[in-house]
Design an enzyme around this catalytic site. Structure first.
Site, PDB file in Angstrom:
ATOM      1  N   HIS A 103      -7.572 -10.658   6.477  1.00 29.82           N
ATOM      2  CA  HIS A 103      -8.081  -9.352   6.068  1.00 29.82           C
ATOM      3  C   HIS A 103      -7.656  -9.039   4.635  1.00 29.82           C
ATOM      4  CE1 HIS A 103      -9.408  -5.273   6.935  1.00 29.82           C
ATOM      5  NE2 HIS A 103      -8.256  -4.786   6.510  1.00 29.82           N
ATOM      6  N   SER A 161     -12.280  -2.579   3.934  1.00 27.96           N
ATOM      7  CA  SER A 161     -11.679  -2.024   5.142  1.00 27.96           C
ATOM      8  C   SER A 161     -11.954  -0.529   5.252  1.00 27.96           C
ATOM      9  CB  SER A 161     -10.186  -2.345   5.142  1.00 27.96           C
ATOM     10  OG  SER A 161      -9.718  -2.342   6.447  1.00 27.96           O
TER      11      SER A 161
HETATM   12  C1  GTR Z   1      -6.424  -0.874   9.920  1.00 29.92           C
HETATM   13  C2  GTR Z   1      -7.510  -0.112  10.620  1.00 29.92           C
HETATM   14  C3  GTR Z   1      -8.837  -0.628  10.197  1.00 29.92           C
HETATM   15  C4  GTR Z   1      -8.947  -0.862   8.715  1.00 29.92           C
HETATM   16  C5  GTR Z   1      -7.654  -1.299   8.058  1.00 29.92           C
HETATM   17  C6  GTR Z   1      -7.587  -1.149   6.532  1.00 29.92           C
HETATM   18  O1  GTR Z   1      -5.170  -0.499  10.313  1.00 29.92           O
HETATM   19  O2  GTR Z   1      -7.306  -0.258  11.994  1.00 29.92           O
HETATM   20  O3  GTR Z   1      -9.850   0.230  10.675  1.00 29.92           O
HETATM   21  O4  GTR Z   1      -9.467   0.228   8.087  1.00 29.92           O
HETATM   22  O5  GTR Z   1      -6.559  -0.637   8.542  1.00 29.92           O
HETATM   23  O6  GTR Z   1      -8.085  -0.196   5.949  1.00 29.92           O
HETATM   24  O7  GTR Z   1      -6.975  -2.017   5.915  1.00 29.92           O
END
Ligand code: GTR
Length: 463
Positions: A443, A301
């Protein structure tokens, strides 16, 4: 959606499905066309809970066929689109027309590999000036201090160390800690072989080796890496530069600038974290028996965005692995699918250089797009991964970046992924110097992702 794009150097294998046909197929399989406002009140917590709460249960039809490859689950798309008050697009049919900037630049019909270093330097400068910011020009003194042995979560297979990286400018000092584990057995022979190394940029909780079991941590599975013969190091992003909009003065950026106000092109936290990954690499190459030809930087991420940029800035990293890196990572910004420049720069203004904000809702004005970041890594290796429920990160945009970077790999004598149709769910695609997978689920960086990545790394390092 029509993607206007011309190849200047044709990839060795043309895609089986042209983008236009693929888009038509996608459009016909999805009926929703959304209208979106630019209300930026949607925040990270909303995004995550939205993804978390979407209906992705057993009755969900996952559209994956051998010929068409992965497609976003229609029910998940509908659930995300149906949320009122959210300005983000998850509908492939509503992706705007866009034209990507060329990887090789203008006048590229007879572009040769000898011209690449200049082209690469120009692209790198554009990414610095418009996206990630410029690192400070001063070179500090860097020291490493062995702090203690780190608890071995593998039950004796690894040697673990806690190290402190101390950065000195004149009388002033900044420090951050990291951990490094090396496989015990491979280092005990009379003439030990140099080891491959994986540096993980950790944006989650700092793993506590005392409580970490080799099976428990999917995010940093030390046992898996050690069993595969890899050394592995980890640091926490916030120990280097706090992951907060108001953390500037406590972090390495404030330290370098003596807290002077940030300029339009000054580096953001992602670049600062990438800089720290390079310092960990300094240590490993100097004090451990690491093979400089077998080094990888991994991140998830925001850490995945950082891994790509770290390897763009530091060519000593032979592989970059960006897991679900999304906007500002592997995903093409011009697609405006899921997270956008406007949203990321308002929610996380500290991540990028301030100038990136001026491209909010004007992605087409950006002189670069993220396929060119992938191209900056050629002819080294790059691995991109997505998760089927992580539409916020735009899996298709992450995948297409590799495809669109192909001219650089081909120019430099490497094969790479050129099929614009995505692979089916959970079927990794490794072509030449590039790899990609999309796995089921949400995620996260999981053991499953690491297993695919290690297969790729082993194949790259075997060459
Ligand atoms: C989210 C963000 C993403 C990603 C994520 C993370 O809130 O919108 O760009 O980086 O966090 O790092 O888990």
């Amino acid at each position: 959606m029509i993607m206007k794009h011309k190849w200047h150097v044709r990839p060795a294998r043309r895609p089986f499905v042209t983008r236009r046909l693929l888009t038509a197929a996608l459009a016909s399989s999805m009926t929703m066309v959304g209208i979106f406002s630019n209300n930026l009140s949607f925040n990270s917590a909303n995004a995550q809970s939205l993804l978390g709460k979407a209906d992705t249960g057993a009755d969900t039809e996952i559209r994956t066929t051998e010929s068409a490859g992965w497609q976003a689950d229609a029910k998940l798309v509908a659930a995300l689109q149906a949320r009122s008050n959210h300005p983000f697009n998850y509908d492939e049919a509503a992706v705007p027309d866009y034209e990507l900037p060329d990887v090789l630049g203008a006048a590229t019909e007879d572009f040769t590999a000898a011209q690449w270093p200049d082209r690469r330097a120009a692209l790198l400068e554009q990414f610095r000036g418009h996206v990630y910011g410029r690192r400070p020009q001063v070179t500090p003194e860097v020291f490493f201090e062995y702090e203690a042995a780190a608890f071995d979560p593998t039950g004796g297979k690894a040697i673990g160390k806690r190290v402190r990286c101390r950065i000195r400018l004149g009388e002033r000092e900044f420090a951050f800690p990291f951990l490094i584990y090396t496989p015990r057995q491979s280092q005990q022979s009379a003439s030990p072989e140099p080891m491959p190394l994986v540096v993980l940029i950790n944006n989650r909780e700092f793993p506590d080796p005392q409580t970490m079991s080799p099976e428990a941590s999917g995010f940093w599975p030390v046992g898996l890496l050690i069993d595969a013969g890899f050394a592995t190091a980890v640091f926490h992003t916030s120990d280097v530069d706090p992951d907060r909009a108001d953390g500037y003065e406590q972090g390495i950026r404030g330290f370098f600038a003596e807290n002077a106000p940030r300029g339009d092109e000054s580096w953001g936290s992602l670049s600062a974290w990438g800089w720290a990954a390079s310092r960990v690499l300094d240590f490993a190459l100097k004090y451990e028996n690491i093979d400089p030809q077998r080094t990888a930087v991994v991140g998830h991420s925001r850490g995945g965005k950082t891994a790509l940029w770290a390897a763009a800035e530091d060519p000593r990293f032979q592989i970059a692995y960006a897991n679900e890196s999304g906007c500002g990572g592997a995903a093409l910004s011009r697609r405006r699918y899921g997270e956008t420049i406007a949203r990321i720069t308002s929610a996380f203004p500290h991540w990028f250089c301030p100038k990136l904000t001026t491209y909010s809702d004007q992605e087409d004005r950006l002189p670069v797009d993220q396929h060119q970041l992938i191209a900056l890594l050629a002819p080294r290796s790059v691995y991109v991964a997505s998760a089927a429920e992580d539409l916020w990160a735009d899996p298709r945009g992450e995948y297409l970046s590799i495809v669109e970077a192909a001219p650089a790999f081909e120019l430099l004598g490497k094969t790479s992924i050129t099929d614009s149709s995505m692979p089916p769910l959970d079927q990794p695609r490794h072509v030449g110097a590039t790899g990609y997978h999309i796995r089921p689920g949400k995620h996260n960086l999981t053991r499953h992702d690491w297993q695919y990545f290690l297969q790729f790394a082993e194949s790259q390092f075997a060459e």
